[in-house]
Scaffold this active site. Structure first.
Site, PDB file in Angstrom:
ATOM      1  N   ASP A  76      -2.413  26.039 -34.803  1.00 30.82           N
ATOM      2  CA  ASP A  76      -1.612  26.489 -35.909  1.00 30.82           C
ATOM      3  C   ASP A  76      -2.480  26.239 -37.153  1.00 30.82           C
ATOM      4  O   ASP A  76      -3.355  25.392 -37.116  1.00 30.82           O
ATOM      5  CB  ASP A  76      -0.380  25.567 -35.895  1.00 30.82           C
ATOM      6  N   ASP A  92       7.096  25.144 -34.053  1.00 29.42           N
ATOM      7  CA  ASP A  92       6.289  25.682 -32.967  1.00 29.42           C
ATOM      8  C   ASP A  92       6.766  25.226 -31.598  1.00 29.42           C
ATOM      9  O   ASP A  92       6.105  25.467 -30.594  1.00 29.42           O
ATOM     10  CB  ASP A  92       4.827  25.254 -33.137  1.00 29.42           C
ATOM     11  N   ASP A 105       2.428  21.751 -35.272  1.00 33.02           N
ATOM     12  CA  ASP A 105       3.115  20.631 -35.921  1.00 33.02           C
ATOM     13  C   ASP A 105       4.402  20.237 -35.182  1.00 33.02           C
ATOM     14  O   ASP A 105       5.037  19.257 -35.506  1.00 33.02           O
ATOM     15  CB  ASP A 105       3.387  20.921 -37.394  1.00 33.02           C
ATOM     16  N   CYS A 161       3.712   1.726   2.236  1.00 38.23           N
ATOM     17  CA  CYS A 161       4.905   1.012   1.779  1.00 38.23           C
ATOM     18  C   CYS A 161       5.711   1.939   0.875  1.00 38.23           C
ATOM     19  O   CYS A 161       6.930   2.019   0.981  1.00 38.23           O
ATOM     20  CB  CYS A 161       4.541  -0.225   0.971  1.00 38.23           C
ATOM     21  N   CYS A 183       0.820  -1.202   0.000  1.00 41.97           N
ATOM     22  CA  CYS A 183       0.000   0.000   0.000  1.00 41.97           C
ATOM     23  C   CYS A 183       0.850   1.246   0.000  1.00 41.97           C
ATOM     24  O   CYS A 183       2.050   1.203  -0.098  1.00 41.97           O
ATOM     25  CB  CYS A 183      -0.920   0.007   1.203  1.00 41.97           C
TER      26      CYS A 183
HETATM   27  P1  ADP Z   1       2.811  29.117 -40.193  1.00 44.29           P
HETATM   28  O1  ADP Z   1       3.426  27.882 -39.598  1.00 44.29           O
HETATM   29  O2  ADP Z   1       1.657  29.620 -39.387  1.00 44.29           O
HETATM   30  O3  ADP Z   1       2.512  28.978 -41.639  1.00 44.29           O
HETATM   31  P2  ADP Z   1       5.438  30.358 -40.545  1.00 44.29           P
HETATM   32  O4  ADP Z   1       6.113  31.230 -39.553  1.00 44.29           O
HETATM   33  O5  ADP Z   1       6.000  29.029 -40.793  1.00 44.29           O
HETATM   34  O6  ADP Z   1       3.923  30.283 -40.070  1.00 44.29           O
HETATM   35  O7  ADP Z   1       5.355  31.138 -41.930  1.00 44.29           O
HETATM   36  C1  ADP Z   1       4.788  32.432 -42.037  1.00 44.29           C
HETATM   37  C2  ADP Z   1       4.712  32.930 -43.445  1.00 44.29           C
HETATM   38  O8  ADP Z   1       6.033  33.193 -43.937  1.00 44.29           O
HETATM   39  C3  ADP Z   1       4.129  31.971 -44.417  1.00 44.29           C
HETATM   40  O9  ADP Z   1       2.730  32.043 -44.444  1.00 44.29           O
HETATM   41  C4  ADP Z   1       4.717  32.471 -45.745  1.00 44.29           C
HETATM   42  O10 ADP Z   1       3.969  33.552 -46.258  1.00 44.29           O
HETATM   43  C5  ADP Z   1       6.080  32.966 -45.335  1.00 44.29           C
HETATM   44  N1  ADP Z   1       7.103  31.927 -45.582  1.00 44.29           N
HETATM   45  C6  ADP Z   1       7.760  31.215 -44.669  1.00 44.29           C
HETATM   46  N2  ADP Z   1       8.635  30.365 -45.252  1.00 44.29           N
HETATM   47  C7  ADP Z   1       8.492  30.517 -46.582  1.00 44.29           C
HETATM   48  C8  ADP Z   1       9.102  29.931 -47.752  1.00 44.29           C
HETATM   49  N3  ADP Z   1      10.006  28.959 -47.643  1.00 44.29           N
HETATM   50  N4  ADP Z   1       8.697  30.363 -48.957  1.00 44.29           N
HETATM   51  C9  ADP Z   1       7.778  31.309 -49.065  1.00 44.29           C
HETATM   52  N5  ADP Z   1       7.168  31.900 -48.030  1.00 44.29           N
HETATM   53  C10 ADP Z   1       7.524  31.546 -46.800  1.00 44.29           C
HETATM   54 MG    MG Z   2       4.254  26.315 -39.050  1.00 40.50          MG
END
Ligand code: ADP
Ligand code: MG
Length: 760
Positions: A456, A652, A648, A17, A14
């Site tokens: 997100d 994040d 994801d 213990c 228990c």
């Molecule tokens: P979330 O995960 O909410 O989409 P992010 O911070 O990952 O936010 O991205 C924010 C924005 O930055 C995207 O919506 C896009 O417009 C721009 N962005 C980020 N990475 C890229 C990329 N590799 N090519 C083009 N746009 C990008």
């Molecule tokens: Mg993202």
């Protein structure tokens, strides 16, 4: 700090213990921390290997009646049999079952004896009330001599564990529940024995000396042993989730080597081996389908009820079941790397962890036993001291004795110790069955208070696999953009790269590539420096970009990727991501629980708002950089909200850590299980509601259990001590005390088991 090692403990009865073991081990030089869980009967010890070792722990613990067994840390690098044996699971279960059957045979022998003594006692009471005639003298004489014999058998054979508890108390000064029962029943026995032995002398001196209490010894031990038996039997059932998961692991795999099919044990299979899976067979390891296609039932791992179709390139998960046709897959994960192995380890660890709500119960049960001993002695002393005047010495001595035994018996803190862990074990196991992986008991506890969920956008509300939909760029620039995006990990980048591949665009080398968090990317392609990203990025660069240009697309939920050089904006493409089919229902279900849903995204405001409106999300915070997601959560928390964040888990991570509960969306087999408090397998956001409901029913179960455990003691102790006797003439017979005490532990375990069947 050393990594904690988990040991199974033998000999635990228990909660007290648990606290004895904790205190004993903590005192050992080199031990950094120790935590014992009375539910799983495991100890988690971290210690300095240069200073001490498990053999030494056992040297200290064995005289007290406990043994630490081999570590239970799962390491799926071994074969399943080895693993289970190592884990101590089937072994301990076998031992537990053996213990159970020996308990059973003792109880079967004790029950008729207890019934007989209740019958004799009952006759006596009824005769005094003149309901029945006095027992014939011959019978009375016979029983008079029979009862001590029965009591001796019950005390020394059935009650042996309790006597050992008493012995350890006298020898080492450590008291647990066995001590209380042992002391109570043997005092009753000894008192009766003295009376029987010196009957004539004693009755001459004290004419109104009460009779013997053999029946108390017999019945109390029988009840307690019966309760313990029922409790142990049910407790085995609370922990069967792990066993079910272990049984999912296939033992062998059909591997192609040198052009031949070989049946190998799973621990002989290596990375990149090709494995054939026939219809109706289990998938032995994690991998990627290379040939054929079939429907696979993944319900046992992800909780997803419908079989999913697996085609070439799709991931398959160890422990799931192939249904209709044969396929081949390439092994990507073996041993402890597989999702199943991670799940098993996580469930095991979570079931072993302690919920904050348990702290109070632990504290109480650690001081309970000595406190109860003192209360029992005070009751005895008070009866003799203050009762003698009005009742006479012999009468007050026997009342005092009844109180002493009653208090000791009813006050066992068993139920208190089982209240939280048994419910947590069931809750965590039930979650695993639904594809909800809970990191620890504290997370499960926190989840029930959540009032705000932050999601997100990409990958949580939407599928996370955007595609290129509108193209406002020449092939030459599109190729430049694709070259840049090839370097990026963002889902948007995948959309561009995939389009380029499908349309056979030539991608170039990129130099000076840079990722601008939350905005976009830049790099040099063919001597020109390009910038690609959102409108904010363009403004940051001091470029003239008229946002109204993209508005007709963003209001449809599409996201722009704008391409520019240092001098000017060249043009843009749009990407769109499909909304997950379960998102809308999931948000509605969260609303039903009274939870507010906020979408936080780095994306364009219009795009975000459009998606939010489609699924019914309350509030949108757009254009946020990853670090600002953190600030949004902090702000909500400062206003007193309990926040869960679903993301994801890749970019994040800081926000997930800041939230009260971080929820990772697990997709495929690459689950970042460790990063979040809760992982929803299959990336299914609708499981979030289930997780919250699970937390609510588990917490409700724990509170009911604590109530059951406390109420018996709160009502029982003063009643047994005879506190109400002077006022109402109430006195609890030790026999009822034993009954109540057994009932409290049994009801707690049964209540926890009930959680298993509840719908979430
Ligand atoms: P979330 O995960 O909410 O989409 P992010 O911070 O990952 O936010 O991205 C924010 C924005 O930055 C995207 O919506 C896009 O417009 C721009 N962005 C980020 N990475 C890229 C990329 N590799 N090519 C083009 N746009 C990008
Ligand atoms: Mg993202």
């Amino acid at each position: 700090m050393n990594k904690p090692v988990i040991y199974k403990i033998k000999g635990m009865h228990c909660a007290s213990c648990a606290s004895i073991i904790e205190r004993t081990v903590k005192k050992i030089d080199g031990v950094e921390s120790v935590s014992v869980n009375p539910g799983t009967e495991n100890a988690k010890i971290s210690y300095d290997q240069n200073k001490t070792n498990p053999e030494f722990f056992n040297k200290q613990l064995e005289p007290l009646g406990y043994t630490l067994l081999s570590s239970t840390a799962s390491d799926m690098g071994m074969s399943r049999d080895e693993h289970t044996a190592h884990l101590g699971l089937s072994q301990t279960k076998k031992e537990k079952l053996a213990e159970l059957s020996s308990m059973k045979s003792k109880i079967i022998s004790a029950i008729p004896l207890a019934v007989l003594s209740v019958f004799i006692m009952g006759w006596d009471i009824f005769a005094q009330l003149q309901v029945v005639r006095e027992m014939p003298l011959v019978w009375e004489e016979f029983f008079h001599h029979l009862l001590p014999i029965i009591a001796t058998y019950v005390l020394f054979v059935v009650g042996k564990p309790y006597l050992l508890g008493l012995y350890r108390f006298l020898r080492y000064g450590k008291a647990n529940m066995d001590t209380l029962i042992g002391l109570g029943t043997s005092v009753a026995f000894l008192y009766s024995f003295i009376i029987s032995a010196f009957e004539e002398t004693l009755f001459a001196a004290f004419p109104n000396l009460s009779g013997t209490y053999y029946d108390v010894t017999i019945v109390v031990i029988t009840f307690i042993a019966l309760g313990k038996y029922l409790e142990t039997r049910s407790k085995i059932k609370t922990g069967d989730a792990i066993e079910k998961l272990l049984n999912l692991q296939a033992k062998t795999a059909l591997v192609i080597r040198g052009g031949k099919e070989l049946e190998l044990s799973v621990n002989e299979v290596k990375h990149d081996d090709l494995v054939i899976v026939k219809p109706g067979a289990k998938i032995p390891l994690d991998g990627v389908v290379t040939e054929g296609s079939s429907f696979v039932d993944e319900s046992m791992v992800t909780g997803e009820p419908m079989p999913t179709q697996k085609k070439v390139g799709d991931m398959v998960i160890a422990g799931t079941m192939n249904t209709n046709s044969t396929f081949t897959f390439r092994v990507t994960k073996i041993g402890s790397e597989t999702l199943l192995a991670h799940i098993i380890q996580m469930v095991e660890e979570a079931q072993n962890s302690k919920a904050p709500i348990q702290a109070l119960a632990d504290k109480i049960s650690s001081i309970f036993v000595p406190v109860v001993l003192v209360i029992a002695l005070i009751a005895l002393g008070t009866w003799i001291l203050f009762g003698t005047g009005s009742l006479g010495f012999s009468q007050s001595l026997s009342f005092g004795l009844v109180s002493f035994v009653g208090v000791l018996v009813i006050a066992c803190p068993c139920a208190l110790g089982l209240a939280t862990p048994t419910a947590i074990i069931v809750g965590v196991g039930k979650g695993a069955k639904e594809g909800i992986l809970i990191k620890d008991a504290a997370t499960l506890e926190k989840l029930h208070n959540v009032d705000t969920v932050i999601v997100d956008k990409t990958g949580t509300i939407t599928i996370g696999k955007p595609t290129l939909v509108d193209i406002g760029l020449d092939t030459e620039f599109l190729a430049a953009l694709a070259s840049l995006e090839k370097k990026s990990e963002h889902p948007i980048a995948h959309a561009v790269v995939q389009y380029a591949q499908e349309n056979n665009l030539v991608v170039h080398d990129v130099s000076n590539f840079e990722n601008i968090q939350g905005k976009g990317i830049k790099g040099i392609v063919g001597g020109t420096e390009y910038f690609a990203g959102n409108a904010t990025y363009m403004h940051d660069l001091g470029l003239d970009f008229d946002s109204t240009e993209v508005e007709q697309f963003t209001v449809q939920g599409k996201t722009p990727v704008i391409l520019a050089t240092k001098e000017k904006v060249i043009g843009f493409v749009m990407v769109a991501d499909e909304i997950k089919k379960e998102s809308k229902q999931a948000v509605a279900n969260l609303h039903k629980l009274g939870i507010k849903v906020i979408m936080v995204t780095g994306d364009n405001e219009q795009t975000a708002k459009y998606i939010a409106s489609l699924v019914g999300i309350d509030e949108v915070v757009a254009h946020v950089l990853p670090q600002d997601k953190l600030a949004t959560i902090k702000e909500l928390q400062s206003k007193g909200h309990v926040v869960a964040m679903a993301g994801d888990g890749v970019n994040d991570a800081p926000a997930l850590a800041q939230a009260d509960v971080g929820i990772a969306m697990g997709t495929g087999t690459d689950v970042a299980i460790e990063s979040a408090g809760i992982t929803l397998l299959g990336g299914d956001i609708s499981k979030l509601t289930k997780a919250i409901k699970l937390s609510k029913i588990t917490m409700r179960g724990i509170k009911q259990n604590l109530f059951f455990a406390f109420i018996y003691n709160i009502v029982g102790i003063p009643l047994a001590a005879g506190l109400f006797f002077p006022i109402f003439g109430w006195m609890l017979s030790p026999i009822f005390a034993g009954f109540a005490m057994s009932l409290s532990s049994v009801s707690v375990v049964l209540n926890s088991l009930r959680l298993k069947k509840m719908k979430i």
